[in-house]
Design an enzyme around this catalytic site. Structure first.
Site, mmCIF file in Angstrom:
data_model
loop_
_atom_site.group_PDB
_atom_site.id
_atom_site.type_symbol
_atom_site.label_atom_id
_atom_site.label_comp_id
_atom_site.label_asym_id
_atom_site.label_seq_id
_atom_site.Cartn_x
_atom_site.Cartn_y
_atom_site.Cartn_z
ATOM 1 C CE LYS A 60 -37.004 43.921 64.445
ATOM 2 N NZ LYS A 60 -36.208 44.845 63.568
ATOM 3 C CG LEU A 146 -34.847 63.813 60.409
ATOM 4 C CD1 LEU A 146 -36.260 63.784 60.957
ATOM 5 C CD2 LEU A 146 -34.027 64.836 61.177
ATOM 6 C CG ASP A 147 -33.867 55.919 57.236
ATOM 7 O OD1 ASP A 147 -32.705 55.706 57.614
ATOM 8 O OD2 ASP A 147 -34.578 55.047 56.704
ATOM 9 N N GLY A 181 -30.674 54.861 67.840
ATOM 10 C CA GLY A 181 -29.964 53.654 68.211
ATOM 11 C C GLY A 181 -29.692 52.746 67.034
ATOM 12 C CE LYS A 183 -30.874 52.787 58.330
ATOM 13 N NZ LYS A 183 -31.168 52.509 56.902
ATOM 14 C CG HIS A 186 -37.146 58.407 65.655
ATOM 15 N ND1 HIS A 186 -37.203 57.267 66.408
ATOM 16 C CD2 HIS A 186 -36.970 57.996 64.382
ATOM 17 C CE1 HIS A 186 -37.086 56.208 65.626
ATOM 18 N NE2 HIS A 186 -36.940 56.624 64.386
ATOM 19 C CD GLN A 238 -41.562 55.773 61.731
ATOM 20 O OE1 GLN A 238 -41.518 55.648 62.943
ATOM 21 N NE2 GLN A 238 -40.471 55.769 60.985
ATOM 22 N NE ARG A 252 -33.959 49.988 67.326
ATOM 23 C CZ ARG A 252 -34.281 50.770 66.290
ATOM 24 N NH1 ARG A 252 -34.232 52.088 66.410
ATOM 25 N NH2 ARG A 252 -34.677 50.248 65.156
ATOM 26 C CE LYS A 541 -46.872 85.409 79.459
ATOM 27 N NZ LYS A 541 -45.623 84.680 79.667
#
Length: 854
Positions: A60, A146-147, A181, A183, A186, A238, A252, A541
């Site tokens: 963009k 996550l919007d 950056g 709303k 991710h 996505q 952004r 271990k």
């Protein structure tokens, strides 16, 4: 970079770029200029490029700036590479319905700078990378967007992220959050590249639906805007191969220069969590590095690994489970003379974290004739320094030597189609021509087979005009030091490959620390992997981090499993050279652990010591979580290699040369004197991860995963009383969404232990809900159910017992990642064993490290 109006040409990593209008303001609200944007991109490139490299980039652009909130600037979205883009920008083709489009690939700092020059502020990339054949690979990461909808914001997104995390961890994935950056948030997790985009999309969709079913008042998985009021959309889409996501660390195009910033989970818990601007991100990265570093699998090497058995060939065979970003050396090359069934030369160019390889039967041409070059499987970066003999009968069997190596510069790189590079080899290398040392060769590699039925592996190699290649230097016959890993050329083994300065946390490609002294690793298995015809030693271990320990006189260095120098993170181990007895130097193998209050290794404590840079931070972490070093092997003493000795002999050498009284932080844990069942039970009692079984007759396989070492981990199960359920939503409507569980304490009092929503079928969930409706009660059977879990719970009589599998117990007595195993009708609630105490039971560290028998 100071702002200048006059255009100028700058050099970035050997690339020439013309920049102009550096004083132009791109963010009016903050006065941020193009020069400042370019400065940010230059500084952030080392951590941003690993997340964009190999991926087609859509952009963009805001040529006249982003404007303000009241008057946003105009932007346009662009996919195809611009006609005026520098020729050295890597390109890749994607087929679209209207035909192929050629995209730029952001593979280096110079390409980032070019994007800044044309005001392409936002960089969006898919979850997959191009392969060296120009085709899309399977995705190497999963992403969840996550919007926040109207009425909610970043805090609610963080809450949902914390709900998603255990679900992904239960799938064997470790998610990392990114404040977008814009709303929301991710969540990224690395994948091994074994599944298609459609597979990953389906998994992400199902995860979103399941979370919506369990939290219908907070989460929505449907894209309809009318459903999003007061909720967080968990956007799974996505992961589609045609979709892109804003790249981590990309700017952004908002009114202020915010960034899609990777965060730690601790940062996500900050009540003042907010989106960060570019200067804040630079400060954060300088302080604690990149939390997302190393999340990607090594799927590009799957074909290479499938063709080689590390037990039979000395070639480097990286662990497919190793996670790591792209290698820091991106412009190295090697040409190897390969006396296989037919003599040929292998040209390998470092690109995309691997060595893209061609087999050239007649070697690089010395004149204008074209030579056949067959594109072969990608090779690991470790192959830059490999020479030795591949055993007969193995793939590529025969002698291999380094003919020349060095660096290259790209003039053109179109994935799977065309590559034009200039090779600069060694002064005494095979490329040295009749004009003396320093001769370079500019070559073009062009794919000729086509992709519609032709032989697409066939390329041609052409020597560009003005280049000359000599044949006067005898081919190298370097013998590998440890099992065939050669170090040709210079004394330090670099052979022209760029090296990182010691101690800065980066791996030096081709260096001895990152190659010849890489640790041997174990396979994950069970008792079936332990042949009864062989003698096995059983070690505990330890829940820590692996370290190769280099001691030279009074100097100590700690090298991590992936080759990073971590000495500065553990200053309390800086005096362990005092333990070395009867020798001046040694290379040791062990585990760094942090202990809890009861003397047990606690990985949660150890995590406090990671990713620190400032001395004050390290000092505070040292006080809060001091570490110990558990040593269990030795690779070298006074320059003499011990890797060819048996396990038993190496253990003797280790004990002979260490005086543990000299430093109480160092221990040599004794092998367990007993059978596997007893060892596993002891490990369980001591709160350890499990057992590592090692063949007593085995040699040390440097840098390889070997079946001679088998790690056997515990699978925790526990019975629990079912005290209620939460109704299912979405595709589980009318059924049980999750069962609420309780476990007694030492006094027999029931306490909430969590909820389980996986491991059972839809039909079972429907049936259980019908049955439980007849056993309902108004009040919760226990008093400590968290409000979010109790919000829509239906309580039942606490008279039925179930068994679940879990990853671990939390400090407050809750089950981590529980998974349904089944009902236990043979058990009454009074038969359920108490949950483990929240604190330790007094187990003593000195006892664990020296005891042979349980």
């Amino acid at each position: 970079m100071a702002a200048r109006e006059k255009p100028e040409t700058v050099q970035i990593d050997g690339r020439r770029l013309r920049v102009s209008n550096l004083g132009k303001v791109l963010y009016p609200e903050t006065g941020t200029t193009k020069a400042e944007v370019l400065g940010y991109l230059a500084e952030i490139a080392p951590v941003m490029v690993p997340h964009t490299a190999g991926r087609p980039a859509t952009r963009k652009r805001w040529p006249d700036g982003v404007g303000t909130e009241a008057q946003p600037g105009e932007f346009f979205f662009i996919k195809d590479v611009e006609a005026g883009a520098p020729t050295w920008v890597v390109r890749g083709d994607i087929e679209h319905s209207g035909g192929p489009k050629t995209y730029p690939v952001v593979d280096d700092a110079a390409t980032l700078a070019w994007l800044g020059q044309v005001a392409a502020l936002e960089v969006h990339v898919p979850q997959w990378r191009f392969g060296s054949d120009g085709r899309p690979r399977h995705p190497d990461r999963i992403v969840l967007d996550l919007d926040p909808g109207p009425g909610v914001g970043l805090p609610e997104c963080a809450e949902v992220a914390r709900l998603v995390r255990p679900l992904l961890q239960g799938m064997g994935l470790e998610p990392m959050p990114v404040t977008s950056g814009s709303k929301g948030l991710h969540l990224y997790a690395g994948l091994d590249g074994s599944h298609t985009s459609d597979d990953i999309s389906a998994v992400a969709h199902e995860l979103a639906r399941a979370l919506e079913a369990d939290h219908p008042d907070l989460v929505v998985s449907d894209m309809k805007k009318t459903l999003r009021q007061g909720k967080v959309l968990l956007d799974w889409s996505q992961n589609n191969s045609s979709k892109t996501t804003i790249a981590p660390y990309s700017l952004r195009g908002r009114s202020r220069p915010t960034v899609a910033a990777p965060r730690t989970w601790e940062e996500l818990d900050d009540p003042e969590l907010r989106h960060l601007e570019f200067h804040e991100v630079l400060e954060l990265v300088e302080r604690r590095g990149d939390p997302m570093a190393g999340i990607y699998g090594r799927d590009a090497l799957s074909r290479y690994s499938s063709m080689r058995d590390p037990e039979r060939t000395p070639e480097p065979v990286p662990d497919p489970l190793e996670r790591g970003g792209r290698a820091s050396v991106s412009n190295a090359f090697v040409i190897q003379e390969h006396h296989a069934t037919r003599l040929h030369w292998d040209l390998r160019l470092a690109h995309g974290g691997v060595l893209v390889s061609w087999a050239i039967p007649k070697n690089i041409p010395t004149d204008g004739t074209n030579h056949l070059a067959v594109h072969t499987e990608d090779h690991p970066m470790e192959y830059l320094t490999f020479s030795g003999t591949i055993p007969a009968g193995e793939y590529g069997g025969g002698e291999m030597s380094i003919w020349d190596t060095g660096t290259y510069e790209v003039e053109k790189w179109r994935e799977g189609r065309e590559v034009i590079v200039t090779l600069t080899g060694q002064d005494d290398g095979g490329l040295a021509g009749p004009d003396g040392p320093g001769q370079v060769a500019k070559i073009a590699l062009i794919q000729t087979g086509g992709r519609d039925g032709g032989e697409e592996r066939n390329w041609l190699c052409h020597l560009m005009e003005g280049s000359r290649v000599g044949r006067t230097v005898a081919p190298r016959r370097d013998t590998a030091e440890h099992g065939g890993r050669g170090r040709a050329g210079s004394a330090d083994g670099s052979r022209g490959v760029q090296r990182a300065p010691a101690g800065d946390g980066r791996k030096a490609a081709g260096s001895r620390d990152g190659d010849q002294r890489a640790p041997m690793t174990a396979i994950t298995g069970d008792r079936r992997d332990l042949s009864p015809d062989l003698d096995w030693s059983l070690e505990m271990k330890w829940d820590g981090v692996r370290a190769i320990v280099l001691i030279e006189g009074e100097h100590v260095r700690l090298i991590s499993r992936n080759g990073n120098d971590t000495t500065h993170l553990y200053p309390e181990l800086g005096e362990i050279h005092r333990c070395l007895a009867g020798a001046e130097s040694a290379v040791l193998d062990g585990e760094i652990v942090a202990l809890d209050d009861s003397g047990r290794p606690d990985f949660g404590h150890l995590q406090q010591r990671f990713n620190l840079t400032h001395a004050s931070e390290i000092a505070r972490a040292r006080r809060a979580a001091p570490v110990h070093l558990m040593l269990f092997d030795v690779l070298e003493v006074d320059g003499a290699s011990t890797v060819g000795e048996t396990y038993d002999r190496r253990r003797e050498i280790l004990r002979e040369h260490l005086d543990l009284k000299a430093d109480t932080r160092v221990a040599i844990p004794e092998a367990f004197d007993g059978d596997l069942d007893a060892a596993m039970e002891a490990s369980r009692q001591w709160g350890l991860e499990g057992v590592v079984a090692k063949r007593r007759d085995s040699r040390y396989a440097v840098g390889r995963r070997s079946r001679a070492w088998v790690k056997i981990k515990h699978t925790l199960t526990h019975e629990a009383v079912v005290i209620g359920f939460r109704p299912g939503q979405g595709n589980r409507e009318g059924a049980v969404g999750s069962l609420l569980l309780a476990v007694p304490d030492q006094d027999g009092t029931l306490h909430y232990a969590g909820r389980v929503g996986t491991g059972f079928t839809h039909d079972e969930a429907v049936r259980w809900r019908r049955e439980m409706e007849g056993r309902s009660r108004k009040q919760a059977p226990v008093e400590d159910v968290p409000r979010p879990d109790a919000r829509d719970a239906r309580w039942v009589l606490p008279d039925q017992v179930a068994e679940v599998e879990l990853g671990a117990w939390t400090r407050d007595g809750r089950m981590r990642h529980p998974r349904w195993k089944g009902w236990r009708p043979d058990k009454a609630p009074t038969d359920v064993e108490p949950r483990p105490p929240a604190s330790g039971d007094g187990s003593d560290f000195s006892r664990v490290r020296t005891t042979k028998k349980a």
